[in-house]
Design an enzyme around this catalytic site. Structure first.
Site, mmCIF file in Angstrom:
data_model
loop_
_atom_site.group_PDB
_atom_site.id
_atom_site.type_symbol
_atom_site.label_atom_id
_atom_site.label_comp_id
_atom_site.label_asym_id
_atom_site.label_seq_id
_atom_site.Cartn_x
_atom_site.Cartn_y
_atom_site.Cartn_z
ATOM 1 N N GLU A 1 -8.622 17.951 0.091
ATOM 2 C CA GLU A 1 -8.715 17.491 -1.299
ATOM 3 C C GLU A 1 -9.944 18.076 -1.995
ATOM 4 O OE1 GLU A 1 -6.065 13.446 -1.393
ATOM 5 O OE2 GLU A 1 -8.234 13.187 -1.272
ATOM 6 N N GLU B 1 0.055 15.160 1.701
ATOM 7 C CA GLU B 1 -0.011 13.694 1.786
ATOM 8 C C GLU B 1 0.903 13.088 0.727
ATOM 9 O OE1 GLU B 1 -3.871 11.973 1.510
ATOM 10 O OE2 GLU B 1 -4.843 13.636 2.566
ATOM 11 N N ASP C 1 -4.154 -8.261 6.116
ATOM 12 C CA ASP C 1 -5.532 -8.435 6.582
ATOM 13 C C ASP C 1 -6.405 -8.587 5.339
ATOM 14 O OD1 ASP C 1 -5.929 -5.809 5.551
ATOM 15 O OD2 ASP C 1 -5.453 -4.926 7.491
ATOM 16 N N ASN D 1 -6.128 -3.088 0.040
ATOM 17 C CA ASN D 1 -5.074 -2.072 0.010
ATOM 18 C C ASN D 1 -5.269 -1.134 -1.176
ATOM 19 O OD1 ASN D 1 -3.887 -3.046 2.306
ATOM 20 N ND2 ASN D 1 -2.246 -4.137 1.253
#
Length: 441
Positions: free
Chosen positions: A123, A232, A243, A247
């Site tokens: 990237e 990706e 969890d 995110n």
């Protein structure tokens, strides 16, 4: 795996590499950090273990040289600590890049673990190998090109000396217009002859649809002779968390219903694959389908930032239908169409059914699109050969707004039935609202 995660498919534990391979994946992408003293992962020794696992399944390997001791991306691209003394001497730094790249490839050759493709950086939108984030901009394309050329030419020299054909990739994360500008700037600064443009392509950050992606693939091939590889990509299947680690993804793809589920994760990846394949691109890599919640510690806390993008549910069971099925080449393009002539559509037109099921096992409303100025609405998805299920239409996001399916065309319960053939590539269900009639073209 090191903290006890066990992946299962159909109730049986299964090795993650084998699972991906069995569903059609043929390439593994692995990152390599220079000297990551803060972790035992993504070191050369760790990468060798992973390459061996991939090669035991006859899978290709893409080795991602980050040229850093930690993650690189558009927000950070720090030079390895070992190279910091020569950061302001670009020719010497380029020599370090060249020597390091050659050393790694020689070592992997001696271990019979050579990759088939390598990324020269990760990237690399902005300045690479900098002290800190204050040096990321303005972009010095001449310096970047000199450093990237060192890596590209090291691979080319290795290929020539060893009769190999390892492909080189330059990987960026941008919108389509900026991709074109970036490549043009690199060409103007005499970038060496690399093989592919790698892209990160996520609904969360890249604001262009798969039609534009296909156009970009064709443009790069026709203008520069460079194939695009999606280094990706991924899509959410839920907005829930498993969890306390934040995110990173929450957006649905452009034009998708606001109803995350495993089927739409699959649809997105299938659409990306087809856009790339149909326009001369090289391939598509889902990232990172096994990053489920666990007790492992990352730089961002305990657990995963990505469990809602993985191919597994919150019990680490493989989801089917789900994203993993995009690796298949037998997915059937299924179009549902409904004629709404004489029906109030001011609140929209929707389809629901078994293929819309969310992570709680509930059907959802998928919005349908109008065909031009006609009274026909459609929804397109990608189902499996032999897949069957119930469905019906609604004229509002309300369970009471459903059509009344006549008894003569109730295929399952009180609903319509789709039944996908085993040897087809496309299927269409053309219905008339609350009728057994089909659409007259």
């Amino acid at each position: 795996e090191d903290v006890g995660v066990v992946f299962t498919e159909d109730g049986t534990s299964k090795d993650a590499y084998t699972m991906m391979h069995d569903h059609g994946a043929n390439l593994i992408r692995l990152r390599l950090w220079h000297n990551p003293t803060w972790t035992d992962y993504s070191t050369l020794e760790d990468v060798k273990v992973s390459i061996a696992r991939a090669k035991s399944l006859n899978m290709y390997v893409l080795l991602d040289f980050h040229y850093s001791d930690t993650w690189t991306d558009p927000q950070q691209n720090q030079i390895p600590v070992a190279w910091l003394p020569v950061i302001d001497n670009t020719p010497v730094l380029a020599d370090s890049v060249s020597n390091y790249t050659t050393r790694i490839l020689n070592h992997l050759r001696d271990c019979n673990l050579l990759p088939e493709l390598v990324q020269i950086g990760n990237e690399i939108n902005k300045n690479i190998m900098v002290r800190d984030t204050t040096e990321l901009e303005p972009v010095n394309f001449a310096r970047n090109a000199e450093l990237l050329n060192a890596g590209i030419n090291a691979v080319k020299a290795f290929n020539q000396d060893n009769n190999k054909s390892i492909k080189t990739i330059l990987h960026i994360a941008m919108d389509a217009h900026d991709v074109k500008s970036w490549v043009s700037n690199m060409e103007a600064n005499h970038i060496a002859d690399y093989d592919m443009v790698g892209l990160s392509y996520y609904p969360q950050w890249q604001d262009y649809d798969t039609i534009e992606l296909g156009q970009l693939c064709a443009f790069m091939t026709n203008t520069y002779g460079k194939q695009i590889i999606i280094a990706e990509t991924g899509h959410i299947w839920t907005r829930k968390w498993n969890d306390l680690s934040h995110n990173l993804m929450s957006k649905m793809a452009i034009g998708f219903p606001e109803a995350p589920c495993a089927q739409l994760q699959k649809d997105y990846l299938e659409m990306v694959k087809r856009a790339v394949r149909d326009n001369g691109g090289a391939g598509v890599i889902a990232w990172e389908p096994e990053w489920v919640s666990a007790s492992n510690i990352t730089l961002w806390g305990v657990g995963s930032n990505w469990e809602n993008v993985a191919f597994f549910d919150f019990n680490n069971a493989l989801m089917k239908p789900g994203g993993i099925e995009f690796y298949h080449d037998d997915n059937v393009e299924v179009t549902f169409r409904v004629d709404m002539t004489g029906i109030d559509v001011t609140s929209g037109v929707y389809i629901t059914g078994e293929f819309t099921t969310n992570d709680e096992g509930n059907w959802q409303f998928f919005s349908m699109k109008r065909e031009g100025t006609s009274n026909t609405y459609y929804f397109r998805t990608y189902l499996n050969p032999g897949q069957t299920g119930a469905y019906y239409y609604l004229n509002a996001e309300d369970w009471n707004a459903r059509e009344a399916v006549p008894q003569d065309c109730q295929g399952k319960w009180n609903d319509r039935l789709y039944s996908i053939g085993n040897n087809v590539t496309q299927a269409t269900y053309s219905n008339v609202w609350s009728s057994c009639a089909v659409i007259n073209e």
